[in-house]
Design an enzyme around this catalytic site. Structure first.
Site, mmCIF file in Angstrom:
data_model
loop_
_atom_site.group_PDB
_atom_site.id
_atom_site.type_symbol
_atom_site.label_atom_id
_atom_site.label_comp_id
_atom_site.label_asym_id
_atom_site.label_seq_id
_atom_site.Cartn_x
_atom_site.Cartn_y
_atom_site.Cartn_z
ATOM 1 N N ASP A 107 0.812 -1.211 0.000
ATOM 2 C CA ASP A 107 0.000 0.000 0.000
ATOM 3 C C ASP A 107 0.856 1.277 0.000
ATOM 4 O O ASP A 107 0.720 2.142 0.875
ATOM 5 C CB ASP A 107 -0.938 0.026 1.212
ATOM 6 C CG ASP A 107 -1.712 -1.266 1.383
ATOM 7 O OD1 ASP A 107 -2.104 -1.855 0.357
ATOM 8 O OD2 ASP A 107 -1.919 -1.700 2.535
ATOM 9 N N GLU B 99 -11.136 -1.476 -3.843
ATOM 10 C CA GLU B 99 -10.483 -0.844 -2.693
ATOM 11 C C GLU B 99 -9.341 0.050 -3.170
ATOM 12 O O GLU B 99 -9.085 0.192 -4.367
ATOM 13 C CB GLU B 99 -9.965 -1.903 -1.717
ATOM 14 C CG GLU B 99 -8.867 -2.790 -2.265
ATOM 15 C CD GLU B 99 -8.429 -3.877 -1.279
ATOM 16 O OE1 GLU B 99 -9.113 -4.090 -0.264
ATOM 17 O OE2 GLU B 99 -7.376 -4.514 -1.535
#
Length: 347
Positions: free
Chosen positions: A36, A222
């Site tokens: 991420d 997401e």
């Protein structure tokens, strides 16, 4: 040595320096681990964050290609036993109203309690000063949420994140809301995307997980990230389960009407960035965007796995590569580049 000779030596020196700079290269991944990844540019510096799971760590560098040797600091470790003490995911640093803010997902016991939290720092340098908790940021019904990103667009603040429509797992959608301030949602959340295309519907859950209570399938949208190109606004998001063929999709704002009207967002019918087995880059996703230090080239950052079976763990590492724009102003990311030396972002 006369003047002409000095001038010649100076020219030769400058040419040599330019050649050395032009030849400076890097090889992906730019850091050995970093799920991420997120990059923010400000005042000639790049501030980088990634998921560590246990704290919030901030990196600072002049060139993103140098992340492996960049200055880093643990800037926040939550106390134990609180709703935001565990499983810290997808931190992002932003700068609004002369203050720094970090948005991060966290829970207290397990994934069911995941929510997004905000900390603030008024110091000019986010590596210094004190970070204080502003609180939980979410909709009034307190739904499950992760992966929040924030943008100031035409003088207003907006947030986008991944959440559940109800109270149980099975599908993650992309929601948006307007913000009253950097830590408070103003009004209701609005769903602007859900997994509904064939290429987004890969979410088979491993049998071992199902034995521990997980549902048989989880369909995923997401990691939404805003991307602006002149007068055009996009959201690049990640689709499919991270343990399968994670990839990136694109939402395009029509440019008319309210950002919070789902009808004003158009989903691209195919992925805009997919894994490249021939280049040994698997499950690319959840990244961000920045410009080279000279301000002339757009770059993307994303995490990817070194093999098809590495799943959602710390083998996910940050990769960077330049991208271009299509004639209609939409991003053209190409495909993940091969892991070989390439020029660093131009300085």
């Amino acid at each position: 040595m006369n003047g002409s000779q000095r001038l010649l030596l100076l020219v030769l020196f400058l040419v040599s320096v330019h050649t050395l700079l032009a030849q400076r290269t890097f090889t992906n991944p730019v850091k050995s681990s970093g799920p991420d990844p997120w990059v923010l540019q400000k005042d000639g510096w790049y501030y980088y964050m990634n998921t560590t799971g246990r704290n919030l760590t901030l990196w600072k560098t002049r060139n993103v290609a140098d992340l492996a040797t960049a200055e880093s600091k643990v800037i926040y470790t939550p106390p134990a036993g609180l709703p935001y003490s565990r499983d810290l995911w997808a931190p992002e640093i932003h700068f609004f109203n002369k203050n720094w803010y970090i948005y991060f997902s966290a829970d207290s016991v397990n994934n069911l309690s995941h929510r997004v939290w905000v900390i603030e720092n008024p110091s000019p340098d986010p590596m210094q000063g004190e970070w204080t908790l502003k609180g939980k940021i979410g909709d009034k019904d307190d739904h499950w949420e992760i992966d929040m990103s924030v943008i100031e667009y035409k003088g207003k603040l907006y947030a986008a994140w991944s959440g559940w429509e109800g109270a149980t797992n099975g599908r993650q959608d992309i929601f948006m809301a307007k913000l009253k301030n950097p830590w408070t949602i103003d009004g209701k959340r609005v769903k602007i995307s859900q997994p509904d295309q064939p290429w987004e519907m890969h979410g088979d859950v491993p049998q071992d997980w199902q034995k521990n209570g997980e549902v048989p399938k989880i369909y995923v949208n997401e990691g939404p990230e805003f991307l602006v190109n002149k007068d055009k606004l996009f959201i690049v998001y990640s689709a499919n389960a991270c343990w399968l063929d994670y990839c990136m999709g694109l939402l395009t704002f029509t440019g008319k009407g309210d950002l919070l009207n789902p009808k004003n967002w158009v989903k691209s019918p195919t992925p805009v960035f997919e894994q490249s087995p021939e280049n040994d880059v698997w499950a690319p996703g959840h990244g961000g965007f920045f410009r080279s230090p000279d301000g002339k080239q757009d770059w993307m950052i994303y995490h990817a796995n070194p093999s098809a079976t590495d799943g959602c763990g710390n083998k996910r590492a940050p990769h960077i590569q330049p991208f271009t724009w299509n004639a209609d102003g939409s991003p053209n990311f190409g495909k993940p580049v091969r892991k070989k030396p390439m020029p660093v972002p131009a300085e």
